[in-house]
Scaffold this active site. Structure first.
Site, PDB file in Angstrom:
ATOM      1  CB  THR A  10      -0.914  -0.002   1.253  1.00 18.86           C
ATOM      2  OG1 THR A  10      -1.643  -1.219   1.273  1.00 18.86           O
ATOM      3  CG2 THR A  10      -1.875   1.159   1.246  1.00 18.86           C
ATOM      4  CB  VAL A  11       3.235   2.619   2.511  1.00 20.37           C
ATOM      5  CG1 VAL A  11       4.146   3.838   2.643  1.00 20.37           C
ATOM      6  CG2 VAL A  11       2.169   2.647   3.603  1.00 20.37           C
ATOM      7  CD  GLU A 113       5.804  14.429   9.635  1.00 21.23           C
ATOM      8  OE1 GLU A 113       6.596  15.332   9.853  1.00 21.23           O
ATOM      9  OE2 GLU A 113       4.861  14.136  10.403  1.00 21.23           O
ATOM     10  N   GLY A 118      -0.039   9.421  10.031  1.00 18.61           N
ATOM     11  CA  GLY A 118      -0.293   9.290   8.586  1.00 18.61           C
ATOM     12  C   GLY A 118       0.124  10.551   7.842  1.00 18.61           C
ATOM     13  CB  ILE A 120      -1.219  14.611  10.710  1.00 18.66           C
ATOM     14  CG1 ILE A 120      -2.704  14.257  10.578  1.00 18.66           C
ATOM     15  CG2 ILE A 120      -1.034  15.844  11.590  1.00 18.66           C
ATOM     16  CD1 ILE A 120      -3.348  13.877  11.910  1.00 18.66           C
ATOM     17  CD  GLU A 174       0.170  -1.162  10.742  1.00 22.60           C
ATOM     18  OE1 GLU A 174       1.276  -1.577  10.387  1.00 22.60           O
ATOM     19  OE2 GLU A 174      -0.244  -0.023  10.452  1.00 22.60           O
ATOM     20  CE  LYS A 189       0.586   5.151  13.881  1.00 24.05           C
ATOM     21  NZ  LYS A 189      -0.796   4.920  13.438  1.00 24.05           N
ATOM     22  N   GLY A 285      -3.856   5.280   5.458  1.00 26.17           N
ATOM     23  CA  GLY A 285      -4.283   5.208   4.063  1.00 26.17           C
ATOM     24  C   GLY A 285      -3.101   5.386   3.135  1.00 26.17           C
TER      25      GLY A 285
HETATM   26  N1  HSE Z   1      -2.598   0.968  10.699  1.00 26.54           N
HETATM   27  C1  HSE Z   1      -2.247   2.338  10.936  1.00 26.54           C
HETATM   28  C2  HSE Z   1      -3.491   3.088  11.364  1.00 26.54           C
HETATM   29  C3  HSE Z   1      -1.665   2.914   9.685  1.00 26.54           C
HETATM   30  O1  HSE Z   1      -4.601   2.553  11.185  1.00 26.54           O
HETATM   31  O2  HSE Z   1      -3.388   4.185  11.890  1.00 26.54           O
HETATM   32  C4  HSE Z   1      -1.096   4.300   9.846  1.00 26.54           C
HETATM   33  O3  HSE Z   1      -0.038   4.344  10.762  1.00 26.54           O
END
Ligand code: HSE
Length: 399
Positions: A10-11, A113, A118, A120, A174, A189, A285
């Site tokens: 995805t990323v 970052e 995400g 932000i 994830e 985080k 996302g």
């Molecule tokens: N799985 C994480 C979430 C992805 O839903 O926030 C972004 O870090």
């Protein structure tokens, strides 16, 4: 600037798309894939050593996720004189000081970052605040998947499991969504944020309780009393003591957190001169996360430096620094564990008043040993908007 992307999920594919359609000074020249992944593009390779040995590659974007082999790939890329940008929360939460030191030794950058919030721009703004202030509070909704689940359970009256599947389909969750629903993703985080804010190495174990056991009946009960459930992370520093916790928390329906819907995150910091700052945006996302990575790529391209930290500040971790009220839904047999606390029973749920946060989490382990599906949510603490929640609950529930 030539870029190698490690991982094309995805990323990784999001980064590819943004770079391919963006600034001509950046080009993706290699994409590292697993041997099991079909090589559908000329840039794709299964040879990581060839990427390291290629002097034309300036930056490695790590988008594999997980601790290993990501840890090894990042260190090797830095040691080969390549800048590294990553979205990998787990590996950064564990090894941030080592990555920063290695990057400095090899005169390259290590930017992250996209690990937190995400799309932000949270890390850069936290760093900006910490240039001037001693940031003393970090708090908020740090996980898009859990927010999406709680929001859809409340507003669309859906069950937990189908919403979790939808969150996976949308690329929010994830690979193993346990990290999203059990709070580990937020712990990572919060650790990254606290390490930067307080310039220290975060503790290995942070009290956490997730939303795995939340039921529709719980959500309905909260809604009946105009409360909205969110899974949050919070860290607070007072002097040389600090706390960290990840837990479900109730907010009044009018609060900003209660109106943070879908995959959005809402994160707050507090510093002495800046006061409160809140950040809102898509926390998960494909493109929001890829956007944060590409912002770091621009910083490397334009030689923008980030806050320098040595993580050497010594602070005392104290999970009991904050007190809060909690609502507990569990087998009534467990209520006796709270006999020495001020409590009230409300609709078969126990309201426990002003209990230290760490103590509540320790007692909850005993509750779960008796009732494996028990659920708890914080109602407020001594300094937050959530105090209003308690007053509201007192009026509406207790009478
Ligand atoms: N799985 C994480 C979430 C992805 O839903 O926030 C972004 O870090």
């Amino acid at each position: 600037m030539n870029i190698a992307i490690l991982g094309f999920g995805t990323v990784g594919s999001g980064v590819y798309d943004i770079v391919a359609n963006g600034d001509r000074r950046m080009r993706v020249t290699a994409i590292f894939i697993r041997p099991t992944h079909p090589a559908t593009m000329p840039e794709m390779t299964t040879d990581f050593d060839a990427i390291l040995a290629d002097p034309s590659i300036d930056v490695v974007v790590e988008a594999i996720g997980g601790l290993h082999p990501a840890y090894d790939y990042i260190l090797r890329a830095l040691r080969h004189g390549k800048h590294v940008v990553t979205a990998n929360k787990a590996v950064v939460a564990r090894y941030l000081p080592e990555f920063i030191t290695t990057a400095e030794q090899h005169h390259v950058r290590f930017y992250f970052e996209a690990t937190t919030g995400g799309g932000i721009p949270w890390i850069r703004n936290l760093e900006r605040a910490a240039r001037i202030d001693q940031v003393d509070t970090i708090e908020g909704i740090f996980n898009g998947t859990s927010n999406y689940i709680l929001d859809q359970m409340q507003r669309a009256h859906l069950d937990f499991d189908p919403v979790l599947l939808a969150a996976k389909d949308m690329g929010y969750a994830e690979a193993d969504p346990s990290a999203d629903i059990d709070g580990d993703d937020i712990v990572n985080k919060l650790k990254i944020s606290a390490a930067l804010a307080y310039n220290m190495v975060p503790p290995r174990d942070v009290p956490k309780f997730g939303i795995r056991h939340v039921s529709k009946a719980d959500i309905d009960f909260f809604a009946k009393h105009h409360q909205v459930l969110r899974l949050i992370g919070k860290s607070k520093r007072i002097g040389d003591h600090y706390s960290m916790v990840v837990e479900p928390r109730l907010y009044p329906a009018t609060a900003l957190a209660a109106n943070t819907f879908e995959n959005f995150n809402l994160i707050r910091l507090h510093g002495q001169t800046i006061g409160d700052l809140q950040f809102y945006g898509q926390g998960a996302g494909k493109y929001p996360t890829a956007n944060a990575i590409v912002q770091d790529l621009f910083d490397i391209l334009e030689k923008v430096t980030h806050l320098k930290r040595d993580f050497k500040q010594t602070l005392q971790f104290d999970p009991d620094l904050s007190v809060a009220d909690y609502l507990l839904r569990a087998d009534p047999l467990t209520f006796a564990m709270f006999n020495d606390k001020q409590t009230e029973v409300i609709d078969h749920r126990l309201l426990i008043k002003q209990i230290p946060v760490g103590e509540m989490h320790r007692l909850m382990r005993g509750v779960l040993a008796i009732d494996a599906h028990a659920f708890m949510a914080a109602i407020g603490d001594s300094e937050l908007v959530a105090r209003d929640v308690k007053q509201q609950l007192d009026q509406e529930v207790i009478g």
